[in-house]
Design a protein around this motif. Sequence first.
Motif, PDB file in Angstrom:
ATOM      1  N   VAL B  83       0.833  -1.204   0.000  1.00  0.00           N
ATOM      2  CA  VAL B  83       0.000   0.000   0.000  1.00  0.00           C
ATOM      3  C   VAL B  83       0.868   1.255   0.000  1.00  0.00           C
ATOM      4  O   VAL B  83       0.488   2.302  -0.516  1.00  0.00           O
ATOM      5  N   TYR B  85       3.382   3.235  -1.374  1.00  0.00           N
ATOM      6  CA  TYR B  85       4.223   3.605  -2.517  1.00  0.00           C
ATOM      7  C   TYR B  85       3.968   5.062  -2.856  1.00  0.00           C
ATOM      8  O   TYR B  85       2.924   5.626  -2.519  1.00  0.00           O
ATOM      9  N   ASP B  87       2.962   7.816  -5.162  1.00  0.00           N
ATOM     10  CA  ASP B  87       2.114   7.840  -6.351  1.00  0.00           C
ATOM     11  C   ASP B  87       2.408   9.069  -7.193  1.00  0.00           C
ATOM     12  O   ASP B  87       2.108  10.186  -6.810  1.00  0.00           O
ATOM     13  N   GLY B 160      -7.734  -8.132  -4.820  1.00  0.00           N
ATOM     14  CA  GLY B 160      -6.666  -7.405  -4.115  1.00  0.00           C
ATOM     15  C   GLY B 160      -5.643  -6.832  -5.081  1.00  0.00           C
ATOM     16  O   GLY B 160      -5.242  -5.667  -4.971  1.00  0.00           O
ATOM     17  N   GLY B 162      -6.132  -6.245  -8.236  1.00  0.00           N
ATOM     18  CA  GLY B 162      -6.822  -5.210  -9.013  1.00  0.00           C
ATOM     19  C   GLY B 162      -6.903  -3.892  -8.257  1.00  0.00           C
ATOM     20  O   GLY B 162      -6.727  -2.822  -8.828  1.00  0.00           O
ATOM     21  N   LEU B 163      -7.148  -3.976  -6.957  1.00  0.00           N
ATOM     22  CA  LEU B 163      -7.220  -2.757  -6.141  1.00  0.00           C
ATOM     23  C   LEU B 163      -5.862  -2.064  -6.073  1.00  0.00           C
ATOM     24  O   LEU B 163      -5.758  -0.850  -6.207  1.00  0.00           O
ATOM     25  N   LEU B 164      -4.820  -2.865  -5.856  1.00  0.00           N
ATOM     26  CA  LEU B 164      -3.481  -2.278  -5.722  1.00  0.00           C
ATOM     27  C   LEU B 164      -2.883  -1.873  -7.078  1.00  0.00           C
ATOM     28  O   LEU B 164      -1.978  -1.056  -7.125  1.00  0.00           O
ATOM     29  N   GLN B 165      -3.401  -2.477  -8.133  1.00  0.00           N
ATOM     30  CA  GLN B 165      -2.915  -2.202  -9.501  1.00  0.00           C
ATOM     31  C   GLN B 165      -1.402  -2.367  -9.588  1.00  0.00           C
ATOM     32  O   GLN B 165      -0.691  -1.459 -10.031  1.00  0.00           O
TER      33      GLN B 165
END
Lengths: 62, 173
Positions: B83, B85, B87, B160, B162-165
């Motif tokens: 989580v 990182y 952006d 999961g 997909g959410l974090l991409q």
Amino acid sequence: MIPIIEYSAVIFLGFAAWLFGRRRPDILAPLGSLITRLMHNRNTRLALMIIWWWLGWHFFTE
Amino acid sequence: MTAFHINRGSNIDAVIFGLGTLLLIADWKRLIPWHMPERPKISVWAIALVIAVSCSVLFFAERNGWQDKVLLLTLAPIALVMVYYRDHGPKPGATIQMTRTKWVWMILALVMAVSELFAYIFATVFKDDDRYPTISILVNPVLESPYGRGVFLTLWMLIGIGLLQVRKKRVKE
């Protein structure tokens, strides 16, 4: 029986919204774009991952 | 959520949500000096390997066994670290379509949550799980089967990811 109808309706409408977002992004943004927007904020990312992990814990270990 | 789980006597869920809330407050107040690397990108093969190993744990272990708990407890810090990182890049704009989409998904999530809550309340009051089944009651028979657990775990992990991409996308030649 009523809850099953409600759950099914939400799943069906969710699928329809996902599909509609892919076909007509001028009306409804694709789900991926919404997730990218939500996950841009670290606190939201953290909250969503906690809920995601809890769902796994709840279904697989309880 | 923590109070709700305490009220229904589910102590572990209360602890999870309690710790989650503390973590969110610590993050909000910047109490934890996190190292913020670039967003990790994981290859499809690595993701497939993790899913395959996790599926085999759930497939061969008994449901609710210690192996399942160890697996979930191992995945927790990995997900937590991912989580954090930095952006870069622009945030997708708050267009009218985005606002509309947000409302649509928010209403759907709310309807699902309220339906589940009322099913739980009615099932408790009338002692009738068959007439007012919660999602857990409906899903439990599927999760009793090792194959069902494998399918659900794959779906859960894909959500999961997909959410974090964090999936590394293929570069088009």
